[in-house]
Design a protein around this motif. Structure first.
Motif, mmCIF file in Angstrom:
data_model
loop_
_atom_site.group_PDB
_atom_site.id
_atom_site.type_symbol
_atom_site.label_atom_id
_atom_site.label_comp_id
_atom_site.label_asym_id
_atom_site.label_seq_id
_atom_site.Cartn_x
_atom_site.Cartn_y
_atom_site.Cartn_z
ATOM 1 N N GLY A 40 0.786 -1.231 0.000
ATOM 2 C CA GLY A 40 0.000 0.000 0.000
ATOM 3 C C GLY A 40 0.814 1.275 0.000
ATOM 4 N N THR A 41 2.137 1.164 0.035
ATOM 5 C CA THR A 41 3.001 2.343 -0.014
ATOM 6 C C THR A 41 3.386 2.649 -1.460
ATOM 7 O OG1 THR A 41 5.030 1.046 0.272
ATOM 8 C CG2 THR A 41 3.956 1.876 2.284
ATOM 9 N N VAL A 42 4.010 3.792 -1.646
ATOM 10 C CA VAL A 42 4.612 4.162 -2.927
ATOM 11 C C VAL A 42 6.104 4.305 -2.686
ATOM 12 C CG1 VAL A 42 4.818 5.983 -4.667
ATOM 13 C CG2 VAL A 42 2.562 5.277 -3.891
ATOM 14 N N GLU A 43 6.895 3.705 -3.560
ATOM 15 C CA GLU A 43 8.356 3.747 -3.454
ATOM 16 C C GLU A 43 8.915 4.497 -4.654
ATOM 17 O OE1 GLU A 43 11.864 0.499 -2.638
ATOM 18 O OE2 GLU A 43 10.278 -0.056 -4.043
ATOM 19 N N ALA A 44 9.973 5.268 -4.439
ATOM 20 C CA ALA A 44 10.591 6.000 -5.543
ATOM 21 C C ALA A 44 12.084 6.113 -5.335
ATOM 22 C CB ALA A 44 9.980 7.391 -5.670
ATOM 23 N N LEU A 45 12.798 6.197 -6.436
ATOM 24 C CA LEU A 45 14.230 6.482 -6.452
ATOM 25 C C LEU A 45 14.375 7.876 -7.043
ATOM 26 C CD1 LEU A 45 17.145 5.126 -6.124
ATOM 27 C CD2 LEU A 45 17.066 4.974 -8.627
ATOM 28 N N LEU A 46 15.070 8.754 -6.327
ATOM 29 C CA LEU A 46 15.266 10.134 -6.771
ATOM 30 C C LEU A 46 16.754 10.425 -6.844
ATOM 31 C CD1 LEU A 46 12.737 11.839 -4.321
ATOM 32 C CD2 LEU A 46 12.267 11.006 -6.634
ATOM 33 N N SER A 47 17.205 10.998 -7.958
ATOM 34 C CA SER A 47 18.619 11.306 -8.128
ATOM 35 C C SER A 47 18.757 12.628 -8.870
ATOM 36 C CB SER A 47 19.298 10.187 -8.927
ATOM 37 O OG SER A 47 20.679 10.440 -9.062
ATOM 38 N N GLY A 48 19.673 13.448 -8.383
ATOM 39 C CA GLY A 48 19.912 14.727 -9.042
ATOM 40 C C GLY A 48 20.612 15.693 -8.125
ATOM 41 N N ASP A 49 20.634 16.939 -8.528
ATOM 42 C CA ASP A 49 21.211 18.001 -7.729
ATOM 43 C C ASP A 49 20.538 18.014 -6.352
ATOM 44 O OD1 ASP A 49 20.675 21.088 -6.927
ATOM 45 O OD2 ASP A 49 22.658 20.847 -7.844
ATOM 46 N N PRO A 50 21.310 18.187 -5.280
ATOM 47 C CA PRO A 50 20.735 18.125 -3.931
ATOM 48 C C PRO A 50 19.520 19.044 -3.724
ATOM 49 C CG PRO A 50 23.122 18.220 -3.790
ATOM 50 C CD PRO A 50 22.760 18.409 -5.238
ATOM 51 N N ALA A 51 19.562 20.242 -4.273
ATOM 52 C CA ALA A 51 18.455 21.187 -4.076
ATOM 53 C C ALA A 51 17.172 20.703 -4.744
ATOM 54 C CB ALA A 51 18.837 22.568 -4.598
ATOM 55 N N ILE A 52 17.286 20.123 -5.942
ATOM 56 C CA ILE A 52 16.066 19.682 -6.622
ATOM 57 C C ILE A 52 15.543 18.372 -6.031
ATOM 58 C CG2 ILE A 52 16.512 20.972 -8.732
ATOM 59 C CD1 ILE A 52 17.355 18.349 -10.076
ATOM 60 N N VAL A 53 16.447 17.508 -5.574
ATOM 61 C CA VAL A 53 15.994 16.299 -4.872
ATOM 62 C C VAL A 53 15.250 16.710 -3.602
ATOM 63 C CG1 VAL A 53 16.745 14.246 -3.601
ATOM 64 C CG2 VAL A 53 17.720 14.744 -5.850
#
Length: 91
Positions: A40-53
Motif C-alpha cells: 500500500g506504499t509508494v516507493e521512488a528512487l530520486l537522483s539529481g542536484d541536492p536542491a532539486i531532490v
C-alpha cells in the motif's frame, strides 16, 4: 549527485500519486522511478542536484490533493538512476 530511495506511507495508492510524482520529478529535472508496492506504499528512487531532490522530497510529504501522506521514509541509495523518470510495475 545524491540518490535516495523514498517510501511514502498513507493514502497514496489510487489517488494519482505516481503520476503526480512523475510530473513533479520531470518538472524539476530529477532522474529515477516510482512504483506502487503491494503493502500500500509508494516507493521512488530520486537522483539529481541536492536542491532539486530536496524540492521533490518536500513535495512527496504532501503529494497530490487527493493523497493523505502519513510519513516518508528516506534512505541513501547506491542504485544508478535511469535517464529521465519513469513509472515502474508494482513491486
Amino acid at each position: 549527485m545524491p540518490t535516495v530511495t523514498i517510501t511514502v506511507h498513507g493514502r497514496v495508492q489510487g489517488v494519482g500519486f505516481r503520476y503526480a510524482l512523475l510530473q513533479e520529478a520531470q518538472r524539476a529535472g530529477v532522474r529515477g522511478w516510482v512504483r506502487n508496492r503491494r503493502d500500500g506504499t509508494v516507493e521512488a528512487l530520486l537522483s539529481g542536484d541536492p536542491a532539486i531532490v530536496d524540492d521533490v522530497l518536500a513535495w512527496a510529504h504532501h503529494g497530490p490533493p487527493s493523497a493523505a501522506v502519513d510519513h516518508v521514509d528516506v534512505a541513501d541509495s547506491s542504485e544508478t538512476a535511469p535517464d529521465g523518470f519513469e513509472i515502474r510495475a508494482t513491486a
